[in-house]
Design an enzyme around this catalytic site. Structure first.
Site, PDB file in Angstrom:
ATOM      1  N   ASP A  98      16.081 -36.261  91.179  1.00  0.00           N
ATOM      2  CA  ASP A  98      17.585 -36.423  91.176  1.00  0.00           C
ATOM      3  C   ASP A  98      18.267 -35.728  89.704  1.00  0.00           C
ATOM      4  OD1 ASP A  98      20.302 -37.329  91.697  1.00  0.00           O
ATOM      5  OD2 ASP A  98      19.338 -38.771  92.971  1.00  0.00           O
ATOM      6  N   ASP A 199      23.524 -34.663  91.122  1.00  0.00           N
ATOM      7  CA  ASP A 199      24.393 -35.635  91.436  1.00  0.00           C
ATOM      8  C   ASP A 199      25.956 -35.396  90.849  1.00  0.00           C
ATOM      9  OD1 ASP A 199      24.518 -38.995  91.778  1.00  0.00           O
ATOM     10  OD2 ASP A 199      25.170 -38.331  89.653  1.00  0.00           O
ATOM     11  N   GLU A 256      25.400 -32.365  95.453  1.00  0.00           N
ATOM     12  CA  GLU A 256      26.241 -33.474  95.838  1.00  0.00           C
ATOM     13  C   GLU A 256      27.700 -32.947  95.653  1.00  0.00           C
ATOM     14  OE1 GLU A 256      27.446 -38.091  95.783  1.00  0.00           O
ATOM     15  OE2 GLU A 256      26.958 -37.141  93.978  1.00  0.00           O
ATOM     16  N   HIS A 328      21.895 -42.983 100.108  1.00  0.00           N
ATOM     17  CA  HIS A 328      21.909 -44.303  99.429  1.00  0.00           C
ATOM     18  C   HIS A 328      23.310 -44.553  99.243  1.00  0.00           C
ATOM     19  CE1 HIS A 328      22.413 -41.276  96.667  1.00  0.00           C
ATOM     20  NE2 HIS A 328      22.700 -42.292  95.533  1.00  0.00           N
ATOM     21  N   ASP A 329      24.340 -43.987  99.480  1.00  0.00           N
ATOM     22  CA  ASP A 329      25.868 -44.362  98.992  1.00  0.00           C
ATOM     23  C   ASP A 329      26.668 -44.343 100.108  1.00  0.00           C
ATOM     24  OD1 ASP A 329      25.538 -43.822  96.362  1.00  0.00           O
ATOM     25  OD2 ASP A 329      25.838 -41.589  96.719  1.00  0.00           O
TER      26      ASP A 329
HETATM   27  C1  GLC Z   1      26.318 -39.960  92.879  1.00  0.00           C
HETATM   28  C2  GLC Z   1      25.457 -40.989  93.531  1.00  0.00           C
HETATM   29  C3  GLC Z   1      25.641 -42.404  93.421  1.00  0.00           C
HETATM   30  C4  GLC Z   1      26.113 -42.724  91.780  1.00  0.00           C
HETATM   31  C5  GLC Z   1      27.296 -41.784  91.400  1.00  0.00           C
HETATM   32  C6  GLC Z   1      27.138 -41.807  89.875  1.00  0.00           C
HETATM   33  O1  GLC Z   1      27.422 -39.963  93.872  1.00  0.00           O
HETATM   34  O2  GLC Z   1      24.867 -40.568  94.593  1.00  0.00           O
HETATM   35  O3  GLC Z   1      24.712 -43.287  94.012  1.00  0.00           O
HETATM   36  O4  GLC Z   1      26.808 -44.163  91.867  1.00  0.00           O
HETATM   37  O5  GLC Z   1      26.702 -40.205  91.613  1.00  0.00           O
HETATM   38  O6  GLC Z   1      25.929 -41.469  89.439  1.00  0.00           O
END
Ligand code: GLC
Ligand code: CA
Length: 555
Positions: A98, A199, A256, A328-329
């Site tokens: 990540d 991310d 992402e 995970h979100d």
């Molecule tokens: C992304 C991650 C999430 C995190 C956010 C801040 O969306 O997937 O879990 O809280 O970024 O890093």
């Protein structure tokens, strides 16, 4: 579109804190991942993305990194990491890390140096603004609630954090910051990781100078999205990053990316894009409300179908999306996309079949292959996630009762997917000998890997078949590259599409309801390739789909 080595693969996300604990502290660890590599290999996955395990105060579960070059002791050691890379390589598995570089932790050395001298060089690593009259530079609301500005103790200066206040945003406008980030990326690539999941990357470009946008809630603040819509030039940063890191290493990357502008798609994931692929969040963002989770519109099967087809249309001929039903979100996909009350092994398999037959790279989240479900939180005290705690408060402030607010977060909480992996029917689902950091879903006695691996008609074995199908040379080319063409699009609760390959056409039909239905093809069905029912009634050109049946056919 150029063909790439990863197109025909299957990817899997590990959330390390909840995967497998080997030392009894209730927290999953790298040794737990090593221990389960054979499980993953046997399932058939090829690419493994591991959520952050770097040094971190875990304010946002590791997405707040205090040292990019070291492993948090709770997750293990660098020796464990080296072993994990070596063991993965032996099994021909690619490890993807990540990459969290929109922000770091307030405990990172850079931030600590900034605190010591906000006017020194490290002040330029962050967004620092002087607020003499106490008025904040702008009214943006952090993703986790409250203003994005936090006072630097003992000064009238503030720093920017679009996520938690323990996640200060890095100033990408500073070339030195970018150089430091590229150096770190190359360090990991040289170590042998195959690439990165990137991310929150859309946030690295801010529309400057800071300014207010119209408030969208009674708190007088506004979503960061208004700013992101105006921000120009994120791709300049991303191409620079790719040139200095991913491209020379031929790394695999999955972004992402939210809210991209349609004309930017080729720049993100086309042949010369800055990333290999990016997640399709179209289903996940459906029904969102500026008011928060409590005000969201739940997704129906017809909405879900529209979301999937919309993504497929925009991507055709451009690039490859990474398809998900959860991560995970997000809540568990089976709890979200299958209408309430209808969540059974049959419908879970149907959802899996649809996911795997869409064009793109299927990305599983740990436990998805077992059909793991949302947790029924009985109290907000069971929640750990910062975002959920904020959304609960937002709902309460809007006048919802504690019960109503809890109901809303139950549906969308990020902790739904973060409960420990259900390995067996033993204590704590076989995840830990100690006390798990987050409650285990009590349904583990029913839903667990050991039971499902021993039962040929389980969800697990159906996933295994889908993974094998994607790699079966008889169909692989069509499944991976065939054009997707929706059919009977307006039929309620039916999701069907052709995959048209060279000299081969497959039909995927999924009946999102309990009532059976007949579908009639204009060509005879040549072969039933896979279904979640043992027997499928086919009479000439007509196929009877049972409740929540999915059928993959060659026509
Ligand atoms: C992304 C991650 C999430 C995190 C956010 C801040 O969306 O997937 O879990 O809280 O970024 O890093
Ligand atoms: Ca542990």
């Amino acid at each position: 579109m150029q063909k790439k080595w990863w197109h025909g693969k299957v990817a899997y996300q590990i959330y390390p804190k909840s995967f497998c604990d080997t030392n009894g502290d209730g927290i999953g660890d790298l040794r737990g991942i090593i221990k389960k590599l054979d499980y993953l290999k046997d399932l058939g996955v090829d690419i493994i993305w591991i959520s952050p395990f770097y040094c971190s105060p875990l304010a946002d579960q590791g997405y707040d990194i205090s040292d990019y070059y070291n492993i948090d002791p709770r997750f293990g050691t660098m020796a464990d990491m080296d072993e994990l890379l070596a063991e993965a390589k032996k099994r021909d598995l690619s490890i993807v890390l990540d990459l969290v570089v929109n922000h770091c932790s307030d405990e990172h050395e850079w931030f600590q140096k900034m605190l010591a001298d906000p006017d020194g060089p490290y002040g330029k690593y962050f967004y620092i603004e002087e607020c003499k009259d106490g008025k904040l530079p702008c009214n943006w609301r952090s993703y986790f609630g409250g203003p994005v500005w936090e006072r630097i103790p003992g000064t009238d200066k503030y720093y920017l954090h679009v996520f938690h206040k323990k996640q200060p945003d890095l100033n990408w406008e500073n070339p030195q910051v970018r150089q430091d980030i590229y150096k770190m990326i190359n360090w990991w690539l040289d170590k042998g990781v195959a690439g990165f999941r990137i991310d929150a990357i859309i946030n690295i470009k801010k529309a400057l100078p800071f300014k207010d946008y119209p408030a969208d809630r009674p708190d007088g603040l506004c979503s960061v999205h208004y700013m992101l819509k105006e921000a120009q030039g994120v791709l300049t940063f991303l191409h620079e990053m790719a040139d200095h890191t991913f491209r020379p290493h031929n790394a695999f990357t999955v972004g992402e990316v939210f809210n991209e502008k349609p004309e930017e798609l080729p720049d993100f994931i086309g042949d010369n894009g800055c990333f290999s692929t990016m997640f399709d969040f179209n289903g996940a963002i459906f029904g969102g409300s500026p008011n928060g989770w409590y005000d969201r519109t739940p997704i129906t099967p017809d909405d879900y179908k529209r979301c999937c087809f919309e993504s497929q249309r925009k991507i055709e001929g451009v690039g490859f999306l990474a398809n998900i039903i959860e991560n995970h979100d997000e809540p568990r996909g089976v709890s979200r996309y299958i209408p309430q009350g209808d969540c059974t092994e049959t419908s879970k398999k149907m959802l899996a079949a649809v996911l795997f037959m869409l064009k793109g790279l299927p990305f599983l989240f740990q436990g998805q292959e077992l059909g793991m479900e949302n947790l029924d939180f009985t109290s907000i005290d069971e929640v750990d996630d910062v975002s959920t705690l904020d959304e609960y408060q937002v709902a309460r402030n809007a006048g919802l009762s504690p019960e109503e607010a809890l109901k809303a977060v139950n549906v969308y909480s990020r902790d739904n997917a973060r409960t420990p992996f259900q390995w067996s029917a033993e204590k704590n689902a076989g995840f830990t000998e100690g006390t798990p950091w987050l409650r285990v879903n009590p349904n583990y006695v029913r839903i667990n890997a050991e039971e499902q691996m021993g039962r040929p008609d389980s969800v697990y074995h159906f996933y295994k078949k889908l993974i094998a199908l994607r790699k079966n040379p008889r169909y692989a080319d069509t499944i991976v590259y065939g054009r997707l063409e929706p059919v009977w699009e307006d039929v309620h609760n039916l999701m069907a599409f052709y995959r048209r390959g060279e000299g081969q056409t497959l039909l995927v039909a999924a009946n999102f309801q309990n009532e059976p239905r007949d579908i009639t093809l204009d060509a005879p069905c040549r072969e039933l390739i896979l279904s979640n029912y043992e027997n499928t009634e086919i009479h000439g050109n007509t196929i009877r789909l049972q409740g929540y049946q999915a059928a993959i056919l060659r026509i």
